[in-house]
Design a protein around this motif. Structure first.
Motif, mmCIF file in Angstrom:
data_model
loop_
_atom_site.group_PDB
_atom_site.id
_atom_site.type_symbol
_atom_site.label_atom_id
_atom_site.label_comp_id
_atom_site.label_asym_id
_atom_site.label_seq_id
_atom_site.Cartn_x
_atom_site.Cartn_y
_atom_site.Cartn_z
ATOM 1 N N PHE A 1 -3.174 -87.162 50.082
ATOM 2 C CA PHE A 1 -1.806 -86.768 49.763
ATOM 3 C C PHE A 1 -0.935 -88.002 49.533
ATOM 4 N N TYR A 2 -0.612 -88.731 50.630
ATOM 5 C CA TYR A 2 0.153 -89.972 50.461
ATOM 6 C C TYR A 2 -0.744 -90.994 49.776
ATOM 7 N N GLY A 3 -0.218 -91.665 48.806
ATOM 8 C CA GLY A 3 -0.968 -92.700 48.111
ATOM 9 C C GLY A 3 -1.652 -92.154 46.875
ATOM 10 N N MET B 1 2.792 -83.973 62.882
ATOM 11 C CA MET B 1 1.764 -85.017 62.850
ATOM 12 C C MET B 1 0.646 -84.749 63.847
ATOM 13 N N THR B 2 -0.557 -85.057 63.433
ATOM 14 C CA THR B 2 -1.723 -85.063 64.317
ATOM 15 C C THR B 2 -1.714 -86.364 65.123
ATOM 16 N N GLN B 3 -2.667 -86.489 66.063
ATOM 17 C CA GLN B 3 -2.771 -87.748 66.814
ATOM 18 C C GLN B 3 -3.060 -88.917 65.860
ATOM 19 N N GLY B 4 -3.938 -88.668 64.897
ATOM 20 C CA GLY B 4 -4.274 -89.732 63.932
ATOM 21 C C GLY B 4 -3.056 -90.161 63.124
ATOM 22 N N ALA B 5 -2.227 -89.200 62.730
ATOM 23 C CA ALA B 5 -1.030 -89.531 61.952
ATOM 24 C C ALA B 5 -0.013 -90.267 62.814
ATOM 25 N N ASP C 1 -11.494 -92.307 50.697
ATOM 26 C CA ASP C 1 -10.870 -92.233 52.021
ATOM 27 C C ASP C 1 -9.448 -91.712 51.946
ATOM 28 N N HIS C 2 -8.849 -91.530 53.143
ATOM 29 C CA HIS C 2 -7.515 -90.934 53.273
ATOM 30 C C HIS C 2 -6.496 -91.950 53.780
ATOM 31 N N ALA C 3 -6.758 -93.231 53.542
ATOM 32 C CA ALA C 3 -5.823 -94.250 54.038
ATOM 33 C C ALA C 3 -4.449 -94.064 53.412
ATOM 34 N N ALA D 1 -15.169 -86.043 61.119
ATOM 35 C CA ALA D 1 -15.222 -84.598 60.827
ATOM 36 C C ALA D 1 -14.493 -83.770 61.870
ATOM 37 N N THR D 2 -14.345 -84.307 63.099
ATOM 38 C CA THR D 2 -13.715 -83.535 64.179
ATOM 39 C C THR D 2 -12.194 -83.471 64.064
ATOM 40 N N GLY D 3 -11.583 -84.309 63.222
ATOM 41 C CA GLY D 3 -10.126 -84.318 63.091
ATOM 42 C C GLY D 3 -9.627 -83.190 62.189
ATOM 43 N N HIS D 4 -8.314 -83.090 62.092
ATOM 44 C CA HIS D 4 -7.727 -82.022 61.260
ATOM 45 C C HIS D 4 -8.124 -82.198 59.792
ATOM 46 N N THR D 5 -8.013 -83.421 59.298
ATOM 47 C CA THR D 5 -8.399 -83.679 57.897
ATOM 48 C C THR D 5 -9.895 -83.460 57.709
ATOM 49 N N GLY E 1 -19.106 -89.166 63.104
ATOM 50 C CA GLY E 1 -17.986 -89.689 63.876
ATOM 51 C C GLY E 1 -18.497 -90.331 65.145
ATOM 52 N N ARG E 2 -17.546 -90.567 66.077
ATOM 53 C CA ARG E 2 -17.903 -91.343 67.273
ATOM 54 C C ARG E 2 -18.334 -90.490 68.450
ATOM 55 N N SER E 3 -17.958 -89.202 68.432
ATOM 56 C CA SER E 3 -18.153 -88.397 69.641
ATOM 57 C C SER E 3 -19.228 -87.331 69.456
HETATM 58 N N1 LIG Z 1 -2.998 -90.421 52.999
HETATM 59 C C1 LIG Z 1 -2.778 -89.198 53.442
HETATM 60 O O1 LIG Z 1 -2.027 -88.425 52.859
HETATM 61 C C2 LIG Z 1 -3.499 -88.686 54.644
HETATM 62 C C3 LIG Z 1 -3.761 -87.321 54.788
HETATM 63 C C4 LIG Z 1 -4.439 -86.898 55.923
HETATM 64 C C5 LIG Z 1 -4.841 -87.815 56.875
HETATM 65 N N2 LIG Z 1 -4.565 -89.135 56.693
HETATM 66 C C6 LIG Z 1 -5.000 -90.132 57.655
HETATM 67 O O2 LIG Z 1 -6.285 -89.756 58.124
HETATM 68 C C7 LIG Z 1 -6.427 -90.106 59.473
HETATM 69 C C8 LIG Z 1 -6.841 -88.876 60.278
HETATM 70 O O3 LIG Z 1 -5.800 -87.951 60.243
HETATM 71 P P1 LIG Z 1 -5.941 -86.534 60.950
HETATM 72 O O4 LIG Z 1 -4.670 -85.857 60.637
HETATM 73 O O5 LIG Z 1 -7.212 -85.889 60.571
HETATM 74 O O6 LIG Z 1 -5.976 -86.970 62.495
HETATM 75 P P2 LIG Z 1 -6.660 -86.259 63.752
HETATM 76 O O7 LIG Z 1 -6.691 -84.783 63.604
HETATM 77 O O8 LIG Z 1 -5.970 -86.821 64.956
HETATM 78 O O9 LIG Z 1 -8.176 -86.769 63.708
HETATM 79 C C9 LIG Z 1 -8.489 -88.123 63.869
HETATM 80 C C10 LIG Z 1 -9.974 -88.304 63.581
HETATM 81 O O10 LIG Z 1 -10.256 -89.714 63.565
HETATM 82 C C11 LIG Z 1 -11.285 -89.984 64.519
HETATM 83 N N3 LIG Z 1 -11.039 -91.318 65.073
HETATM 84 C C12 LIG Z 1 -9.864 -91.826 65.501
HETATM 85 N N4 LIG Z 1 -10.020 -93.090 65.922
HETATM 86 C C13 LIG Z 1 -11.332 -93.388 65.737
HETATM 87 C C14 LIG Z 1 -12.125 -94.533 65.993
HETATM 88 N N5 LIG Z 1 -11.599 -95.651 66.523
HETATM 89 N N6 LIG Z 1 -13.438 -94.469 65.687
HETATM 90 C C15 LIG Z 1 -13.981 -93.377 65.157
HETATM 91 N N7 LIG Z 1 -13.295 -92.235 64.904
HETATM 92 C C16 LIG Z 1 -11.979 -92.250 65.193
HETATM 93 C C17 LIG Z 1 -11.142 -88.883 65.552
HETATM 94 O O11 LIG Z 1 -12.362 -88.760 66.264
HETATM 95 P P3 LIG Z 1 -12.443 -88.046 67.715
HETATM 96 O O12 LIG Z 1 -12.433 -86.554 67.452
HETATM 97 O O13 LIG Z 1 -13.727 -88.530 68.269
HETATM 98 O O14 LIG Z 1 -11.235 -88.483 68.498
HETATM 99 C C18 LIG Z 1 -10.870 -87.693 64.648
HETATM 100 O O15 LIG Z 1 -12.062 -87.238 64.045
HETATM 101 C C19 LIG Z 1 -5.091 -90.715 59.915
HETATM 102 O O16 LIG Z 1 -5.192 -92.112 59.819
HETATM 103 C C20 LIG Z 1 -4.100 -90.217 58.871
HETATM 104 O O17 LIG Z 1 -3.027 -91.121 58.632
HETATM 105 C C21 LIG Z 1 -3.895 -89.584 55.598
#
Ligand SMILES: NC(=O)c1ccc[n+]([C@@H]2O[C@H](COP(=O)([O-])OP(=O)(O)OC[C@H]3O[C@@H](n4cnc5c(N)ncnc54)[C@H](OP(=O)(O)O)[C@@H]3O)[C@@H](O)[C@H]2O)c1
Length: 341
Positions: free
Chosen positions: A132-134, A165-169, A100-102, A8-12, A31-33
């Motif tokens: 979005f993707y997929g 891109m976010t950190q997750g992306a 999920d958003h994989a 929930a803490t991430g951008h998505t 989430g983890r934190s």
């Molecule tokens: N298919 C698509 O179109 C699409 C669209 C959007 C997002 N995504 C995918 O969704 C994921 C998140 O994207 P985002 O843009 O939201 O990234 P983001 O803003 O960097 O957020 C990442 C989130 O994942 C959590 N996280 C990361 N590693 C973790 C772990 N090992 N254990 C538990 N929680 C973890 C982070 O928690 P902390 O806050 O604790 O660090 C944070 O809540 C990415 O993999 C991205 O590729 C895909």
């Protein structure tokens, strides 16, 4: 009704949470934190409608408790190569709807390979890449191929510009760029192994027009589309210019407003065996919002009793009629949709 948002803490996760609250749902921020989740809960200022649940990805008992207290789970934390299976396992065991958003094909494939029988036993419905993707490619392919009994090739083209891109992306892209063994679907069979990376040209509809693309772009349609379209080959492409833009890898600290400026067209070309074909596309701004709206729409339909008639793991287009689902996202302002009648 309480929907768990893992990551929930991430951008998505934040976009998904905001949309769920706007649509009247209670949300379990997961989430983890713990500090991150508590600070988000305070920011949302809706104490009677949000709860916090801490569950590190390697704590299966905490993930299981999360799934047992939730009515559905929207998994937003990635890379899914790391986070996908543990959260999906909890939802599958608890028998709740999961989306999920994989983007990565391997975790999408793993969901189908590993969780079908658990989901059937527990009553869970699991939908990977409802984003979005997929997800959009899967739904567009279904809408364009409707009624066709033989399809030579489905090509999904993503034209994306201004992607910050976010950190997750970034973490996900770094894993995918170096991947040697890729999932593909060629000549009627799924394959896993090295593939040739090449450039092609995809005929995007105006105003984008024909553009050089990176092929194959590793996105899960190669796993999901053959489940419902009788295609011999499925391929995903992304405009080469997307990865050449300066800001793409250097915007981890961008504001939500800057991220929202991404422009996209997702187009599908379905080539019939024997000649002819069908095109469909969606076009809009803000890929994250489009993905968040798609995932929330799916979760709310599942908790409202819509979706597959049985339990198991399903692609987005196996779960909902593709045309009406895309049109409903268009009505919510996710994008403009041009679909076959
Ligand atoms: N298919 C698509 O179109 C699409 C669209 C959007 C997002 N995504 C995918 O969704 C994921 C998140 O994207 P985002 O843009 O939201 O990234 P983001 O803003 O960097 O957020 C990442 C989130 O994942 C959590 N996280 C990361 N590693 C973790 C772990 N090992 N254990 C538990 N929680 C973890 C982070 O928690 P902390 O806050 O604790 O660090 C944070 O809540 C990415 O993999 C991205 O590729 C895909």
């Amino acid at each position: 009704m309480a929907i768990a948002v893992y990551g929930a803490t991430g951008h998505t996760g934040r976009l998904v949470t905001a949309e769920l609250l706007a649509r009247g749902q209670d949300v379990i921020l997961a989430g983890r934190s713990e500090p991150g989740l508590r600070s988000l809960a305070a920011e949302l200022a809706a104490p009677d409608r949000v709860a916090v649940h801490v569950a590190p990805i390697d704590d299966s008992a905490a993930l299981r408790r999360l799934a047992e207290r939730a009515d559905a789970l929207n998994h937003c934390a990635g890379p899914f190569t790391t986070t996908g299976a543990p959260v999906a396992a909890a939802a599958a065991a608890a028998g709740i709807p999961y989306v999920d958003h994989a983007i990565e094909p391997h975790p999408v494939k793993h969901l189908f390979d590993a969780f079908q029988s658990t989901a059937e036993r527990s009553g869970a419905v699991l939908i990977p890449q409802m984003s979005f993707y997929g997800g959009l490619g899967d739904l567009l392919a279904s809408a364009a191929a409707e009624g066709l009994s033989e399809v030579d090739k489905v090509t999904v083209g993503y034209a994306v510009s201004g992607w910050r891109m976010t950190q997750g992306a970034v973490n996900t892209a770094n894993l995918l760029i170096g991947e040697i063994d890729r999932v593909s679907f060629v000549d009627g069979a799924q394959r896993v192994g090295p593939v040739e990376i090449r450039n092609s040209v995809f005929p995007f509809p105006p105003p984008v027009g024909p553009r050089t693309t990176l092929v194959p772009f590793p996105s899960g349609e190669v796993v999901t589309v053959p489940r419902h379209v009788p295609a011999r080959t499925v391929e995903v492409q992304l405009t080469s210019s997307t990865f050449e833009e300066e800001q793409i890898f250097t915007s981890v600290d961008a504001s939500p407003e800057e991220r929202a400026r991404t422009e996209f067209t997702v187009a599908v070309q379905v080539l019939r065996t024997g000649g002819g074909g069908v095109n469909a596309h969606v076009r809009g701004r803000d890929i994250w919002r489009a993905g968040a709206l798609a995932s929330v729409e799916a979760v709310l339909r599942l908790t409202g009793g819509e979706g597959p008639r049985k339990a198991g793991v399903f692609s987005p287009a196996e779960s909902f009629p593709a045309g009406p689902f895309l049109r409903s996202l268009a009505e919510q302002g996710a994008f403009e949709a041009v679909l076959p009648d």
